[in-house]
Design an enzyme around this catalytic site. Structure first.
Site, PDB file in Angstrom:
ATOM      1  N   ASN A  73       0.476  -0.665   0.113  1.00 55.16           N
ATOM      2  CA  ASN A  73      -0.535   0.312  -0.051  1.00 55.16           C
ATOM      3  C   ASN A  73       0.926   1.273  -0.069  1.00 55.16           C
ATOM      4  O   ASN A  73       0.029   1.859   0.206  1.00 55.16           O
ATOM      5  CB  ASN A  73      -1.054   0.255   1.553  1.00 55.16           C
ATOM      6  N   VAL A  80      -0.015   6.811  -1.343  1.00 57.02           N
ATOM      7  CA  VAL A  80      -0.673   5.691  -0.414  1.00 57.02           C
ATOM      8  C   VAL A  80      -2.100   5.003  -0.527  1.00 57.02           C
ATOM      9  O   VAL A  80      -2.894   5.947  -0.722  1.00 57.02           O
ATOM     10  CB  VAL A  80      -0.427   6.678   1.207  1.00 57.02           C
ATOM     11  N   CYS A  81      -1.902   4.080  -0.794  1.00 56.92           N
ATOM     12  CA  CYS A  81      -3.231   3.311  -1.294  1.00 56.92           C
ATOM     13  C   CYS A  81      -4.285   3.293  -0.634  1.00 56.92           C
ATOM     14  O   CYS A  81      -3.643   2.229   1.125  1.00 56.92           O
ATOM     15  CB  CYS A  81      -2.981   1.662  -1.961  1.00 56.92           C
ATOM     16  N   LEU A  82      -5.268   3.357   0.454  1.00 53.44           N
ATOM     17  CA  LEU A  82      -5.964   3.234   1.219  1.00 53.44           C
ATOM     18  C   LEU A  82      -7.503   3.780   1.027  1.00 53.44           C
ATOM     19  O   LEU A  82      -7.892   5.347   0.970  1.00 53.44           O
ATOM     20  CB  LEU A  82      -5.378   4.123   2.684  1.00 53.44           C
TER      21      LEU A  82
END
Length: 300
Positions: A73, A80-82
């Site tokens: 992530n 930032v992958c969220l």
């Protein structure tokens, strides 16, 4: 600002933030890697910017990766992958809600959902399959790489700490250096799975046969002297970590695809003793103040 009051009241001891008096739209946070994960005792820095129409839109989050990809992530370019900040898909209840979501929830989500004990399964499609030996082994290898890159990040932070956090970085690693080096020794023994080591030895997952890869042993063995030297420069008491049993450098020759290269017939097993760098370490030897969970500054 309501967000600051929430942070002052509810921020856990493992997350620290700094806000700026002349730029209330910016925030810098550092998350301490949790025990039981391959990120334990590491420091992970994030810059956060609030858009002009916040909270209608989620905050923008940038990760200080230093070019290292230690989590599915967290990208080398800082992305930032969220789901909570709408940079990844997810159910409606998992995405940013202007009426309920907060920056505290974002920080806690990164700590608990991103920097978790089995980050391999954060990859899309890599669902948990208990009993699937191949997936489990791949997850263990991913943890090895995550810990190694976390240690590399420690060295970078000690050389180039983020602005206004230099004192905190030195303090943290001075206090946690012995636990980190003890973990390195335990993992290098091959009997403790990465992420399961505890500083008092309790709760560690130990077995009778090697559970870490030869490549990881070799990489960690090469990094260990640098960690000892860097921690020593903070004023940490690490003298007894200098003379240690040999950490094997079994990964000296590996093919690009990760497969071990064919050994020459009479080639001796190579290794090194940490004691050989004693002279070098004695040349190196600072820091005292711990930053508060929430503090202010006049510049970024």
């Amino acid at each position: 600002m309501k967000e600051w009051r929430i942070l002052e009241r509810d921020l856990p001891e493992s997350i620290f933030v700094r806000v700026y008096e002349n730029r209330i739209d910016l925030l810098r946070a550092v998350i301490v890697g949790a025990a039981g994960t391959p990120y334990h005792d590491g420091l992970f820095f994030f810059d956060i910017a609030f858009p002009s129409d916040y909270p209608a839109r989620p905050p923008l989050v940038y990760y200080h990766s230093f070019g290292l990809r230690l989590n599915p992530n967290l990208y080398e370019n800082g992305r930032v992958c969220l789901s909570l900040i709408n940079t990844w898909g997810g159910k409606k209840c998992e995405r940013w809600n202007p009426n309920e979501s907060t920056i505290l929830q974002v920080l806690l989500s990164i700590q608990a959902l991103v920097l978790n004990e089995k980050p391999y399964y954060n990859e899309p499609g890599y669902t948990m399959w208990p009993g699937r030996a191949l997936r489990q082994r791949q997850s263990m290898v991913y943890n090895e790489n995550a810990f190694y890159l976390s240690c590399q990040t420690m060295l970078i932070l000690l050389r180039l700490p983020p602005r206004n956090f230099d004192g905190f970085v030195n303090w943290h690693f001075r206090v946690r250096s012995q636990a980190i080096l003890s973990a390195c020794q335990a993992y290098s023994s091959g009997k403790v799975t990465v992420g399961s080591y505890t500083s008092d030895g309790s709760g560690s997952s130990t077995v009778d046969e090697d559970v870490v890869s030869r490549l990881f042993k070799g990489l960690l063995g090469g990094l260990y002297p640098e960690l000892v030297a860097a921690f020593s420069s903070t004023g940490a008491s690490v003298e007894h970590f200098v003379e240690q049993p040999k950490l094997e450098l079994e990964a000296a020759s590996y093919k690009a695809d990760g497969e071990p290269a064919k050994k020459k017939e009479n080639k001796e097993k190579r290794g090194f003793s940490i004691s050989k760098i004693l002279g070098k370490l004695k040349k190196v030897f600072g820091m005292k103040n711990r930053v508060k969970h929430l503090c202010s500054s006049s510049s970024t």
